[in-house]
Write an enzyme that holds these catalytic residues in place. Structure first.
Site, mmCIF file in Angstrom:
data_model
loop_
_atom_site.group_PDB
_atom_site.id
_atom_site.type_symbol
_atom_site.label_atom_id
_atom_site.label_comp_id
_atom_site.label_asym_id
_atom_site.label_seq_id
_atom_site.Cartn_x
_atom_site.Cartn_y
_atom_site.Cartn_z
ATOM 1 N N ALA A 1 0.881 -1.266 -0.123
ATOM 2 C CA ALA A 1 -0.072 -0.010 0.044
ATOM 3 C C ALA A 1 1.001 1.209 0.027
ATOM 4 O O ALA A 1 2.033 1.269 0.348
ATOM 5 C CB ALA A 1 -1.017 0.105 1.197
ATOM 6 N N GLY B 1 0.382 -5.513 0.337
ATOM 7 C CA GLY B 1 -0.652 -5.568 -0.494
ATOM 8 C C GLY B 1 -0.047 -6.295 -1.931
ATOM 9 O O GLY B 1 -0.843 -6.889 -2.662
ATOM 10 N N GLU C 1 -0.223 -10.013 -1.359
ATOM 11 C CA GLU C 1 -1.781 -10.421 -1.456
ATOM 12 C C GLU C 1 -2.226 -10.460 -2.628
ATOM 13 O O GLU C 1 -3.223 -11.318 -2.830
ATOM 14 C CB GLU C 1 -2.392 -9.443 -0.390
ATOM 15 C CG GLU C 1 -2.179 -9.614 1.005
ATOM 16 C CD GLU C 1 -2.735 -8.384 1.885
ATOM 17 O OE1 GLU C 1 -3.395 -9.046 2.870
ATOM 18 O OE2 GLU C 1 -2.819 -7.354 1.820
ATOM 19 N N GLU D 1 2.663 -5.959 7.947
ATOM 20 C CA GLU D 1 1.842 -5.201 8.375
ATOM 21 C C GLU D 1 1.939 -5.001 10.020
ATOM 22 O O GLU D 1 1.487 -4.187 10.407
ATOM 23 C CB GLU D 1 0.503 -5.678 8.038
ATOM 24 C CG GLU D 1 0.046 -5.445 6.519
ATOM 25 C CD GLU D 1 0.342 -6.443 5.518
ATOM 26 O OE1 GLU D 1 -0.021 -6.274 4.386
ATOM 27 O OE2 GLU D 1 1.150 -7.335 5.890
#
Length: 300
Positions: free
Chosen positions: A117, A162, A165, A185
């Site tokens: 992110a 992300g 992911e 995270e």
């Protein structure tokens, strides 16, 4: 529609679970010229909703292979609002195009797949805006995961947060020797919120997934198996030559069947097989076999 690209892989502790293919299966010189350098394949560049995401399509016999290309060099391909819009639009375009047979997601930024992110942008968001963004990111990756065509993430360099992911949402992950994977995270006092806590344990098991998420540890590819870019393109080309309806049905049978008991899974397999039974492609496959030629599948 979009284009081609790939990578290689290595993930010490993770390698048995990421379905990595041995480089021995395709011996290539480390100095060989990548195939896209001498193939005139990038013939079509499609409009996207973001300058950070480009759609490209291969040509000729590879026209069924498309590529989502990440390009945000100033931010290591970090996913902000603009890139998210580009990803959403790209996946919707691909889903609506029956000519697309294989999707590859790769980076045009050297040394990084996707850093996760955009934390600089996130710092300007309110808590409710962050929640809405993460929910949208999660649903976008679920949309990617649900695509009926095979999807391949091409990981060269860092795939963090992300970025990993997104790769976990694909059917295959092919990484380079320089790949670095991680879900950091918890170091930011949050958790992976775009599917990481669910997809990673399903791929590598609970214990290893918990270790990686709890510690935020990054794993690299130096000590694991490597695959050349050429090998990944070869995989996409092999898939592209198969019956497209059969590939879609095979993916559906695997994805949905694995969540069922064996009896209902067999019923699903029967249903999916029946979808291929009355197709022109099936008859073309039989005819090509009898005539000792390559089949020409039309997806009908």
């Amino acid at each position: 529609m979009v284009t081609q690209s790939i990578a290689r892989h290595g993930v010490g502790k993770l390698k048995p679970y990421f379905h990595i293919l041995s480089a021995n299966s395709i011996r290539q010189s480390s100095n060989s010229v990548p195939p896209w350098r001498y193939q005139n394949v990038r013939t079509l560049l499609l409009d996207t909703a973001s300058e950070c995401v480009k759609l490209r399509q291969l040509s000729d016999s590879n026209s069924g292979i498309v590529e989502v290309n990440l390009y945000r060099p100033g931010a290591k391909n970090a996913i902000g609002k603009d890139m998210l819009r580009g990803l959403q639009h790209s996946f919707e375009v691909i889903n609506g195009d029956p000519s697309v047979k294989v999707l590859m997601i790769c980076s045009s930024v050297p040394g990084v797949f996707c850093a996760g992110a955009d934390l600089k942008e996130r710092k300007t968001m309110s808590s409710s805006e962050v929640q809405a963004f993460v929910n949208s990111l999660r649903s976008t990756f679920s949309y990617l995961e649900a695509l009926s065509i095979p999807t391949i993430s091409v990981i060269e360099g860092a795939a963090l947060g992300g970025g990993l992911e997104m790769a976990l949402s694909c059917d295959l992950r092919i990484c380079g020797d320089d790949a670095v994977l991680g879900l950091p995270e918890t170091g930011l006092a949050i958790i992976p919120g775009a599917g990481g806590t669910q997809r990673l344990p399903r791929l590598i098991g609970r214990a290893v997934a918990k270790e990686l998420i709890f510690t935020g540890r990054k794993v690299g590819g130096r000590d694991a198996v490597s695959i050349a870019h050429r090998k990944a393109l070869e995989i996409a080309q092999d898939i592209n030559q198969k019956g497209p309806l059969a590939i879609r049905m095979a993916k559906r049978a695997i994805n949905e069947g694995i969540e069922r008991d064996m009896a209902s899974a067999f019923a699903l397999e029967e249903e999916c097989y029946e979808q291929t039974l009355y197709t022109k492609d099936r008859l073309e496959g039989l005819a090509a076999f009898a005539e000792k030629r390559k089949p020409k599948y039309a997806g009908e």
